[in-house]
Design a protein around this motif. Structure first.
Motif, mmCIF file in Angstrom:
data_model
loop_
_atom_site.group_PDB
_atom_site.id
_atom_site.type_symbol
_atom_site.label_atom_id
_atom_site.label_comp_id
_atom_site.label_asym_id
_atom_site.label_seq_id
_atom_site.Cartn_x
_atom_site.Cartn_y
_atom_site.Cartn_z
ATOM 1 N N THR A 42 119.596 28.135 93.747
ATOM 2 C CA THR A 42 119.716 26.786 94.001
ATOM 3 C C THR A 42 120.514 26.664 95.148
ATOM 4 O OG1 THR A 42 121.255 26.471 92.297
ATOM 5 C CG2 THR A 42 118.887 25.887 91.677
ATOM 6 N N SER A 83 118.646 27.199 98.308
ATOM 7 C CA SER A 83 117.413 26.438 98.158
ATOM 8 C C SER A 83 117.652 25.370 99.558
ATOM 9 C CB SER A 83 117.227 25.747 97.041
ATOM 10 O OG SER A 83 116.321 24.804 97.364
ATOM 11 N N HIS A 130 116.091 22.566 99.313
ATOM 12 C CA HIS A 130 115.878 21.143 98.746
ATOM 13 C C HIS A 130 117.019 20.301 99.102
ATOM 14 C CE1 HIS A 130 115.146 17.825 95.563
ATOM 15 N NE2 HIS A 130 113.981 18.552 95.623
ATOM 16 N N TRP A 152 119.710 20.141 96.563
ATOM 17 C CA TRP A 152 120.720 21.207 96.022
ATOM 18 C C TRP A 152 121.463 21.265 97.464
ATOM 19 C CZ3 TRP A 152 121.793 22.093 91.297
ATOM 20 C CH2 TRP A 152 120.527 22.363 90.550
#
Length: 422
Positions: free
Chosen positions: A32, A35, A37, A40
């Motif tokens: 994570t 990541s 994203h 995150w």
């Protein structure tokens, strides 16, 4: 390596399963944290990945999924992985460059020691004025006697803590309470240091700290990696494992001889940790690692020795977290003792921050100088490596110094505590 302790009523009692869960936790954090994203990315902007590797395992212990006290994982990590990790980190060290960091690291370490010696009596004075019943118990269970063991732990480590228990005759109940205070308060402080490490550049910029020598050392290490780093072959990885665990095995042989030798022939050296096998284990791997740093063996770093060492270090961090029970912070009968521990740590931290500001020391010196006192050899390199893997040896060297002065300074703290309590 399963736990057969009958009082272990945790959901998971098999250490192989527990290790698997910790590995999944570490994998989750690293996956994570790398990541792209948005959630995150934002999350790890505020919460360091290293802190999560430490906090998530503590939840496994808190909710009784794994019993951290019954598990042998920390013992294995601290006795097998930690020494191997230290060897692999230290063998590539540039000792001359570390010495060029100057006296500020030593000044901050000694400041931390003084903060603990003075902080205990101050904490006892404050809490006893608010809640006089704290001083009501006398004899072996007196709170001041228990606090001497905490001073031993926070300046030197477990061996020094045990020495203080014997020297001042602390009873089993107060000793048990202080061990809990030790684990919880020290771990909270370590978590704060790890968080601060992630903000080191901003903090140093605000305080006007001189980070020239630190940046030069980090730059030198990064230049070496850029010029010499290679994709490790199987042969490289096997050599890294051979060096790390080979030296660890040799260090255990030496520690198993020297600890009992000093215990049998020079029992007075117990006060200086010389009867502790763990002390000799850390001193031996540090010494051998430093010796290898002057030999061609140091070039194994080009194949990623410090990366393998860092894997061991993160496993150690997870097992340390497994010993923290967050719920114990809220048990009413322990609140006054935790208040003593928190005030004590606050005095220590205040001393560190004030002196760091006065001498314009970088946050690194404050954090590692503190952890070399409070956490010792098991966690000082963790905090140091949070700044940069090249700096981990500084944490090791200061932690070894903590072993040397721990009992003596804790004894002085005990004398002051006795006067305050009388």
């Amino acid at each position: 390596m399963s736990s057969s302790d009958p009082i272990n009523n945790a959901l998971v009692t098999n250490d192989a399963t527990a290790l698997g869960m910790l590995a999944v936790v570490l994998g989750f954090v690293f996956y994570t944290s790398s990541s792209n994203h948005p959630f995150w990315r934002k999350f790890y902007t505020f919460i360091p990945a290293l802190l999560m590797c430490y906090f998530l395992p503590s939840l496994l212990n808190t909710f009784n999924i794994i019993d951290g006290d019954a598990s042998k994982l920390y013992f294995v990590a601290s006795r097998y992985l930690l020494p191997a990790c230290l060897v692999l980190l230290i063998l590539s060290v540039d000792l001359k460059a570390i010495l060029s960091l100057g006296p500020k690291a030593l000044i901050m370490f000694l400041t931390g020691t003084i903060g603990i010696v003075i902080g205990g009596p101050i904490a006892l004075l404050i809490i006893s004025s608010i809640h006089p019943e704290v001083l009501g118990v006398t004899g072996p269970e007196a709170v001041w006697r228990g606090m001497t063991t905490l001073a031993g732990s926070w300046i030197g480590g477990g061996a020094n803590q045990a020495a203080m228990k014997e020297i001042y005759g602390a009873g089993g109940d107060i000793f048990s309470i202080m061990v809990t205070v030790d684990v919880i308060v020290a771990n909270i402080w370590m978590a704060i240091l790890l968080f601060m490490a992630s903000k080191a550049k901003q903090i140093d910029a605000k305080t006007g700290a001189d980070t020239t020598a630190l940046e030069a050392l980090k730059g030198k290490v990064e230049k070496y990696h850029a010029e010499n780093a290679r994709i490790p072959s199987l042969n490289d990885l096997m050599m890294i494992v051979a060096i790390g665990f080979g030296v660890t095995g040799l260090a255990h042989v030496i520690a198993d001889f020297l600890g009992p030798f000093f215990e049998a022939n020079y029992p007075w050296t117990r006060d200086y940790s010389l009867t502790s096998k763990f002390f000799w284990l850390i001193v031996t791997v540090t010494t051998i690692g430093l010796a290898m740093s002057f030999s061609p063996v140091r070039h194994i770093e080009a194949a990623g020795a410090s990366k393998v060492a860092t894997v061991f270090l993160y496993i150690l961090v997870a097992t340390i977290g497994l010993h923290m029970d967050v719920s114990k912070l809220f048990q009413a009968e322990n609140l006054w003792y935790f208040a003593i521990g928190m005030i004590w740590m606050l005095v220590h931290a205040s001393f560190m921050l004030i002196v760091a500001k006065l001498i314009k020391a970088p946050l690194f010196y404050m954090a590692v100088g503190s952890q070399a006192n409070v956490g010792g050899a098991a966690s000082a390199p963790v905090v140091a490596a949070a700044f940069h893997p090249a700096l981990a040896p500084v944490g090791v060297l200061l932690a070894v110094l903590g072993y040397a002065v721990g009992t003596y300074m804790a004894w002085i703290c005990g004398q002051i505590l006795q006067v305050v309590a009388s």
